[in-house]
Design an enzyme around this catalytic site. Structure first.
Site, PDB file in Angstrom:
ATOM      1  N   LYS A  22     -35.974  30.436   1.048  1.00 21.83           N
ATOM      2  CA  LYS A  22     -37.167  30.781   0.263  1.00 21.83           C
ATOM      3  C   LYS A  22     -36.800  30.946  -1.208  1.00 21.83           C
ATOM      4  O   LYS A  22     -37.508  30.447  -2.092  1.00 21.83           O
ATOM      5  CB  LYS A  22     -37.796  32.073   0.808  1.00 21.83           C
ATOM      6  CG  LYS A  22     -38.474  31.871   2.152  1.00 21.83           C
ATOM      7  CD  LYS A  22     -38.858  33.193   2.817  1.00 21.83           C
ATOM      8  CE  LYS A  22     -39.435  32.926   4.208  1.00 21.83           C
ATOM      9  NZ  LYS A  22     -39.659  34.158   4.984  1.00 21.83           N
ATOM     10  N   GLN A  76     -38.822  40.502   4.069  1.00 18.97           N
ATOM     11  CA  GLN A  76     -38.477  39.712   5.247  1.00 18.97           C
ATOM     12  C   GLN A  76     -38.501  40.587   6.508  1.00 18.97           C
ATOM     13  O   GLN A  76     -37.885  41.658   6.534  1.00 18.97           O
ATOM     14  CB  GLN A  76     -37.085  39.083   5.062  1.00 18.97           C
ATOM     15  CG  GLN A  76     -36.661  38.172   6.184  1.00 18.97           C
ATOM     16  CD  GLN A  76     -37.511  36.895   6.286  1.00 18.97           C
ATOM     17  OE1 GLN A  76     -37.941  36.328   5.288  1.00 18.97           O
ATOM     18  NE2 GLN A  76     -37.768  36.455   7.505  1.00 18.97           N
ATOM     19  N   ASP A  83     -47.348  36.981   1.766  1.00 18.26           N
ATOM     20  CA  ASP A  83     -47.237  36.755   3.207  1.00 18.26           C
ATOM     21  C   ASP A  83     -48.608  36.883   3.884  1.00 18.26           C
ATOM     22  O   ASP A  83     -48.755  36.568   5.066  1.00 18.26           O
ATOM     23  CB  ASP A  83     -46.285  37.789   3.824  1.00 18.26           C
ATOM     24  CG  ASP A  83     -45.077  37.137   4.476  1.00 18.26           C
ATOM     25  OD1 ASP A  83     -45.065  35.897   4.580  1.00 18.26           O
ATOM     26  OD2 ASP A  83     -44.162  37.873   4.884  1.00 18.26           O
TER      27      ASP A  83
END
Ligand code: NAP
Length: 299
Positions: free
Chosen positions: A53, A97, A120
């Protein structure tokens, strides 16, 4: 034999559009998108995802910041970092994460991210906007947004008259995916572990989306001939044929068997997976465009 969608290729075209829009945002509005990725602990798979990412964010022309925190990080320290990133005007997207180490509670951390930086799409404000039909005002969870790009490639924008079945009802994927399919006019069913005769339910689907986490669960006789099958599952299984102790990734769909029945099928790896990271970049660009008062591109 079905057509196999190359998720890498579709993801690359999304990334190209993100790069172009990033360059014009910087040129015309003097604003460079910033993505902060936070990882806690030593899980190797999570480190691989986060590394990919961060690298992709740089490639897109973003300011890319990675915070790597030790396993023993406290809830308070993680919350304090999120607060700092919330207040940082150079950061437009924050990603923590998951999963977090067991001693940490993920939900309060996710909900403490400012919704406009929640790339997200997991904050209740973003989930709520999607659930109430606001598809353009919030940020949509990356994997369903990416899976939907693949569905649109096959069927176009309007799924009127098509039936869709999503196996899985998680907040991360199943629920938002079902909402997106319904918003595009599909007649959508959500199946889960308590569904009776799952195979029969799946056989009704023109679009079958599997997000369960059970290797090769969806068999050929679960699939309506000609259906579009989107495999979201990522499962690591033993692969003794590759040598002792070797493993390989498979999806929730028995690819080899289903390939003979489905019209269109996504592979694992190389299907939905690359789309997730591409949509994370798209969401960061969208968040930054809004800060600059510009209408973000639609992906
Ligand atoms: P999750 O939260 O564990 O949800 C799994 C869902 O599958 C649940 O709704 C569960 O039903 C259902 N389920 C479990 N066993 C079942 C069965 N035997 N029959 C029917 N339904 C069953 O998982 P998730 O986060 O949604 O992820 C699902 C899969 O997608 C995983 O393999 C994950 O690795 C993968 N994934 C991939 C990406 C990507 O980038 N490609 C991103 C996210 C997730 P109940 O609700 O009844 O328990």
């Amino acid at each position: 034999m079905s057509i196999v969608i190359d998720g890498k290729q579709v993801a690359a075209s999304v990334i190209d559009r993100v790069k172009q829009a990033t360059a014009s945002l910087e040129q015309e509005a003097g604003l460079r998108p910033g993505l902060a990725v936070v990882i806690v602990g030593n899980d190797p798979a999570s480190h691989a995802y986060v590394g990919a990412k961060s690298r992709m964010a740089k490639e897109c022309g973003f300011t890319s910041i990675q915070h790597t925190l030790p396993e023993e990080t406290s809830q308070e320290a993680l919350a304090a970092l999120v607060e700092t990133l919330n207040a940082d005007p150079a950061i437009h997207g924050i990603l923590v994460q998951l999963p977090l180490p067991k001693h940490l509670q993920a939900e309060p951390i996710i909900q403490s991210i400012r919704p406009e930086k929640d790339v997200d799409g997991l904050h209740v404000v973003n989930a709520g906007k999607l659930a109430t039909g606001d598809l353009t005002g919030g940020l949509v969870s990356c994997t369903p947004a990416g899976a939907m790009v693949l569905v649109r490639q096959v069927h176009g924008e309007d799924l009127s008259g098509l039936s869709a079945v999503v196996i899985g009802r998680s907040n991360l994927f199943g629920k938002p995916m079902a909402t997106l399919l319904t918003a595009a006019n599909a007649t959508t069913t959500i199946a889960h572990s308590r569904t009776r005769d799952l195979a029969a339910v799946c056989r009704e689907a023109d679009i079958l989306v599997a997000a369960v986490g059970r290797p090769m669960m969806v068999k050929a006789d679960w699939v309506k001939p000609g259906a579009t099958v989107i495999d979201v599952g990522i499962n690591r299984i033993e692969a003794p044929e590759r040598g002792e102790g070797k493993t390989r990734l498979v999806g929730d769909v028995d690819f080899q068997a289903v390939e003979a029945v489905a019209g269109v099928l996504t592979p694992v790896p190389g299907g939905v997976g690359p789309m997730t990271i591409a949509m994370l970049m798209a969401n960061t660009l969208i968040a930054a465009s809004r800060v600059a008062g510009r209408t973000p591109p639609r992906f």
